[in-house]
Design a protein around this motif. Structure first.
Motif, mmCIF file in Angstrom:
data_model
loop_
_atom_site.group_PDB
_atom_site.id
_atom_site.type_symbol
_atom_site.label_atom_id
_atom_site.label_comp_id
_atom_site.label_asym_id
_atom_site.label_seq_id
_atom_site.Cartn_x
_atom_site.Cartn_y
_atom_site.Cartn_z
ATOM 1 N N TYR A 1 0.821 -1.210 0.000
ATOM 2 C CA TYR A 1 0.000 0.000 0.000
ATOM 3 C C TYR A 1 0.854 1.259 0.000
ATOM 4 O O TYR A 1 0.344 2.358 0.218
ATOM 5 C CB TYR A 1 -0.947 -0.001 1.200
ATOM 6 N N ASN A 2 2.154 1.098 -0.274
ATOM 7 C CA ASN A 2 3.008 2.275 -0.441
ATOM 8 C C ASN A 2 2.860 2.751 -1.883
ATOM 9 O O ASN A 2 3.790 2.686 -2.696
ATOM 10 C CB ASN A 2 4.461 1.941 -0.111
ATOM 11 N N PHE A 3 1.656 3.210 -2.202
ATOM 12 C CA PHE A 3 1.356 3.619 -3.573
ATOM 13 C C PHE A 3 2.256 4.761 -4.022
ATOM 14 O O PHE A 3 2.613 4.864 -5.194
ATOM 15 C CB PHE A 3 -0.104 4.045 -3.691
ATOM 16 N N SER A 4 2.613 5.631 -3.091
ATOM 17 C CA SER A 4 3.395 6.810 -3.435
ATOM 18 C C SER A 4 4.872 6.511 -3.611
ATOM 19 O O SER A 4 5.611 7.342 -4.121
ATOM 20 C CB SER A 4 3.212 7.897 -2.372
ATOM 21 N N GLY A 5 5.330 5.336 -3.170
ATOM 22 C CA GLY A 5 6.746 5.007 -3.300
ATOM 23 C C GLY A 5 7.623 5.766 -2.330
ATOM 24 O O GLY A 5 8.794 6.036 -2.620
ATOM 25 N N ALA A 6 7.098 6.098 -1.153
ATOM 26 C CA ALA A 6 7.872 6.849 -0.163
ATOM 27 C C ALA A 6 9.072 6.040 0.303
ATOM 28 O O ALA A 6 8.946 4.865 0.649
ATOM 29 C CB ALA A 6 6.990 7.205 1.028
ATOM 30 N N ARG A 7 10.241 6.680 0.323
ATOM 31 C CA ARG A 7 11.478 6.044 0.797
ATOM 32 C C ARG A 7 12.198 7.056 1.679
ATOM 33 O O ARG A 7 13.200 7.637 1.288
ATOM 34 C CB ARG A 7 12.381 5.645 -0.374
ATOM 35 N N GLU A 8 11.695 7.260 2.863
ATOM 36 C CA GLU A 8 12.237 8.271 3.770
ATOM 37 C C GLU A 8 12.657 7.585 5.067
ATOM 38 O O GLU A 8 11.833 6.982 5.760
ATOM 39 C CB GLU A 8 11.159 9.331 4.045
ATOM 40 N N PRO A 9 13.954 7.635 5.431
ATOM 41 C CA PRO A 9 14.400 6.959 6.657
ATOM 42 C C PRO A 9 13.615 7.364 7.898
ATOM 43 O O PRO A 9 13.391 6.533 8.782
ATOM 44 C CB PRO A 9 15.871 7.382 6.767
ATOM 45 N N ALA A 10 13.170 8.628 7.968
ATOM 46 C CA ALA A 10 12.401 9.063 9.131
ATOM 47 C C ALA A 10 11.081 8.314 9.239
ATOM 48 O O ALA A 10 10.592 8.063 10.346
ATOM 49 C CB ALA A 10 12.157 10.570 9.054
ATOM 50 N N LEU A 11 10.489 7.951 8.111
ATOM 51 C CA LEU A 11 9.249 7.177 8.152
ATOM 52 C C LEU A 11 9.488 5.811 8.770
ATOM 53 O O LEU A 11 8.737 5.361 9.645
ATOM 54 C CB LEU A 11 8.668 7.031 6.750
ATOM 55 N N ASP A 12 10.536 5.135 8.336
ATOM 56 C CA ASP A 12 10.849 3.822 8.905
ATOM 57 C C ASP A 12 11.099 3.919 10.400
ATOM 58 O O ASP A 12 10.659 3.058 11.174
ATOM 59 C CB ASP A 12 12.069 3.229 8.201
ATOM 60 N N ALA A 13 11.792 4.976 10.814
ATOM 61 C CA ALA A 13 12.108 5.130 12.238
ATOM 62 C C ALA A 13 10.859 5.408 13.064
ATOM 63 O O ALA A 13 10.703 4.875 14.174
ATOM 64 C CB ALA A 13 13.119 6.266 12.423
ATOM 65 N N MET A 14 9.947 6.220 12.556
ATOM 66 C CA MET A 14 8.727 6.524 13.310
ATOM 67 C C MET A 14 7.819 5.294 13.389
ATOM 68 O O MET A 14 7.155 5.065 14.404
ATOM 69 C CB MET A 14 7.977 7.689 12.673
ATOM 70 N N ILE A 15 7.781 4.493 12.322
ATOM 71 C CA ILE A 15 6.990 3.261 12.353
ATOM 72 C C ILE A 15 7.560 2.308 13.399
ATOM 73 O O ILE A 15 6.821 1.687 14.174
ATOM 74 C CB ILE A 15 6.957 2.617 10.960
ATOM 75 N N ALA A 16 8.879 2.187 13.437
ATOM 76 C CA ALA A 16 9.517 1.332 14.444
ATOM 77 C C ALA A 16 9.217 1.835 15.850
ATOM 78 O O ALA A 16 8.975 1.047 16.773
ATOM 79 C CB ALA A 16 11.027 1.281 14.204
ATOM 80 N N ALA A 17 9.197 3.151 16.028
ATOM 81 C CA ALA A 17 8.937 3.724 17.344
ATOM 82 C C ALA A 17 7.515 3.458 17.806
ATOM 83 O O ALA A 17 7.279 3.125 18.974
ATOM 84 C CB ALA A 17 9.216 5.230 17.318
ATOM 85 N N LEU A 18 6.549 3.592 16.917
ATOM 86 C CA LEU A 18 5.167 3.354 17.344
ATOM 87 C C LEU A 18 4.919 1.874 17.618
ATOM 88 O O LEU A 18 4.129 1.512 18.507
ATOM 89 C CB LEU A 18 4.173 3.923 16.330
ATOM 90 N N ALA A 19 5.611 1.000 16.877
ATOM 91 C CA ALA A 19 5.445 -0.437 17.100
ATOM 92 C C ALA A 19 6.057 -0.875 18.423
ATOM 93 O O ALA A 19 5.570 -1.814 19.055
ATOM 94 C CB ALA A 19 6.067 -1.221 15.953
ATOM 95 N N ALA A 20 7.112 -0.189 18.860
ATOM 96 C CA ALA A 20 7.814 -0.573 20.086
ATOM 97 C C ALA A 20 7.313 0.170 21.316
ATOM 98 O O ALA A 20 7.704 -0.169 22.439
ATOM 99 C CB ALA A 20 9.315 -0.322 19.919
ATOM 100 N N ALA A 21 6.454 1.167 21.148
ATOM 101 C CA ALA A 21 6.023 2.008 22.271
ATOM 102 C C ALA A 21 5.317 1.181 23.344
ATOM 103 O O ALA A 21 4.411 0.400 23.040
ATOM 104 C CB ALA A 21 5.102 3.112 21.770
ATOM 105 N N GLN A 22 5.714 1.373 24.593
ATOM 106 C CA GLN A 22 5.119 0.620 25.692
ATOM 107 C C GLN A 22 4.037 1.398 26.413
ATOM 108 O O GLN A 22 3.220 0.810 27.121
ATOM 109 C CB GLN A 22 6.202 0.191 26.685
#
Length: 607
Positions: A523-544
């Motif tokens: 569903y990455n229709f836009s083709g976004a390749r931004e390291p900050a996006l990967d980091a924020m996704i990792a942060a929300l997945a790990a948030a306690q």
């Protein structure tokens, strides 16, 4: 619309079942066995609850409901790579998962095929204990082997986002016939146990891997309250109640799946479906056309009191429906040009002239919720998350000052066109001979559409772009071609919907990660390749904690808004429905459903 796991199911766990063997218990010291699992905090419902708050446990059983569906279908596999063209009504009514979602909480699951769940604070493992009563509709008992089979099959052959999530699992085992354990060591993803809990349980004894991969029209075998009784490809699907459904007495199945027969009637033209509803051939309809909603529902059946219409509030974040730029195309590589083109979308004129003012402009990927960054300066927690990525968030978005541009509503706002041209010039484009050009080549692209409504919006937008010398060609395609081209990212611009929940999680990887940008079917229709996006996704997945989670989601929202990956469109604040008064719904609505009523009308019943 949303394809969600619609099994609204249950657990009464006043006395939890026996735990796994002694060795496992020693290894899992500090773990807890429970009848429910929440993403953050504790589940809201106590052991032994009678029914979900939005279900009527005394609802009448019986009768028939006929539901209109726009489009067509060509397979009966909602978990394969072609799930976008699967028939409605299979997830929940036919296929069941280990645990099931309570739509009155942001993200809490209660037992169904599994009567209990065990995990530790770190969520390095999760163990499910199966209900001994659970069986498929052919009478064969559900065992741990079926769960392991389902996991491995979906990991190899499932949808891309499923394969990506299951790849994080270090191992799966079945200590006995009723126990399944997933080793999540190193995943660092607190949502993963919940994703595994929503895994459909498929029959190992009746499903070949190749048949699953073929995405065919073979009648599926599930464990839910309904069986598939009739299939007419692309036109009709009929479900009938299973008289031997094993879970009918579970506490949270009370008030659910009340009709004896559910018929899905497909039509390729929405006007035709509306006429069928007026004529009494369809019992329930969700309306999406504001002009029709405002002017066309005063027909004889309604005047006689046979039809009811309601505008029901939509709970939870509104998500993002948009025109997605395919940044894999060199044409759209510069965010300044993308912002310039987005600026020419005249929402104010469109909303007034085409939609009678019924819509609200979408301003965030989590609009109208506490998770949205819109109108909020970044707090200390967000700033700490974003500090390693200078430049990933624009200053005005960091400070909460940004908003989608608003026109004067005339359809010819000169100031808006001037600002768009200035941005385009910064990206290297110049107005020459009535066209916006770079290196002598005019700016030209195609907008792929699937429905008449999309075509109408795209044509209006194309007219607005012509004012700054941009040629946007509108290309309508059929459902099959649309799905194929979208999966392969074979488009310049197309309509996209990124639905939002009150608990965004692993699905964000499939939408915005750099890995998903290269993976067909994501569903990455836009083709976004931004390291900050990967980091924020990792942060929300790990948030306690909920606070850390909220900060990570808002930071993700800011990075997405700063990238101008899409032209934000609009949303409704209500779900417009019409139905024959011989059926109805409980007075209480679920808080976090989008929309409140799903494909199977789970809580509805005959009157």
């Amino acid at each position: 619309m949303l394809r969600r796991f619609a099994a609204i199911l249950s657990l009464a766990c006043a006395a939890c079942p026996a735990a796994p063997g002694p060795a496992a218990r020693a290894q899992d010291a500090g773990a807890r066995i429970s009848g429910a699992l929440a993403m953050h905090g504790a589940p809201a419902l106590p052991p032994g609850f009678r029914a979900f708050p939005y279900a009527d446990p005394d609802a009448k059983k019986g009768g028939v409901v006929r539901i209109g569906a726009l489009g067509a279908f060509d397979n009966l596999n909602p978990y394969g790579v072609n799930a976008g063209s699967t028939a409605l009504g299979l997830i929940g009514p036919v296929y069941q998962s280990l645990l099931a979602r309570n739509l009155d909480e942001p993200f809490s699951l209660y037992g169904l095929v599994a009567e209990s769940v065990e995990t530790d604070d770190a969520r390095d493992f999760v163990t499910f204990r199966l209900d001994p009563r659970a069986h498929f509709s052919d009478g064969v008992a559900i065992t741990a082997a079926d769960v392991v089979f389902s996991f491995n099959l979906l990991k190899r052959r499932g949808r891309p986002q499923t394969r990506a999530a299951f790849a994080l699992v270090a191992g799966v085992s079945a200590p006995d016939a009723r126990t399944v354990r997933f080793d999540l060591t190193g995943a660092n993803d607190r949502e993963l146990p919940l994703i595994l809990a929503l895994t459909p349980v498929l029959p190992a004894h009746a499903l070949a891997e190749q048949a699953f991969a073929d995405n065919g029209l073979a009648v599926p075998l599930g464990s839910g309250p309904y069986k598939v009784a009739e299939v007419k490809p692309g036109e009709r699907l009929v479900l009938v109640r299973d008289p031997d459904y094993w879970g009918r007495d579970l506490p949270t199945t009370r008030g659910m799946y009340n009709f004896d027969r559910v018929e899905y009637l497909y039509g390729r033209d929405d006007n035709g479906l509306f006429e069928a509803f007026k004529a009494g051939l369809i019992d329930y309809r969700e309306e999406g056309d504001p002009r029709r909603w405002a002017k066309a529902y005063h027909f004889p059946a309604r005047e006689k009191g046979e039809v009811a219409v309601e505008a029901l509030p939509l709970g939870g974040p509104k998500g993002m429906e948009a025109l997605a730029f395919n940044t894999r195309r060199d044409l759209f590589a510069d965010a300044r040009l993308r912002e310039a083109l987005a600026m020419m979308f005249d929402f104010e004129w469109l909303n007034a002239k085409l939609f009678d003012g019924f819509f609200t402009r979408t301003k965030s990927f989590f609009d109208a919720s506490d998770l949205s960054a819109f109108g909020r300066p970044a707090d200390a927690a967000e700033r700490a998350l974003l500090a390693p990525f200078p430049g990933a968030v624009r200053a005005d978005i960091f400070e909460g000052r940004w908003a989608p541009p608003a026109s004067d509503g005339s359809g010819r706002d000169r100031d808006m066109a001037r600002r768009a041209l200035e941005l385009a010039e910064q990206a290297g484009w110049q107005m020459q001979d009535g066209a916006l050009r770079r290196d002598g080549r005019p700016l030209s692209f195609e907008i792929m559409t699937r429905t008449r409504d999309e075509e109408r919006i795209a044509l209006t937008y194309a007219g607005q772009l012509r004012r700054i010398g941009v040629e946007a060609r509108v290309r309508p395609v059929d459902d099959a071609q649309y799905q194929r081209r979208r999966q392969r990212f074979d488009f310049d611009m197309t309509f996209a919907l990124w639905q939002a929940s009150a608990s965004p999680g692993n699905e964000q990887r499939n939408r915005w990660s750099a890995e998903a940008a290269e993976r067909e079917g994501s569903y990455n229709f836009s083709g976004a390749r931004e390291p900050a996006l990967d980091a924020m996704i990792a942060a929300l997945a790990a948030a306690q904690s909920h606070e850390d989670f909220t900060a990570a989601v808002r930071a993700l929202d800011r990075v997405l808004l700063s990238g101008f990956y899409a032209v934000p469109l609009f949303h409704r604040d209500a779900q417009w429905i019409a139905y024959r008064r011989r059926i109805g719904h409980p007075a209480r609505l679920p808080r976090f459903a989008q929309p409140p009523f799903g494909e199977a009308l789970e809580t509805w019943s005959v009157r």
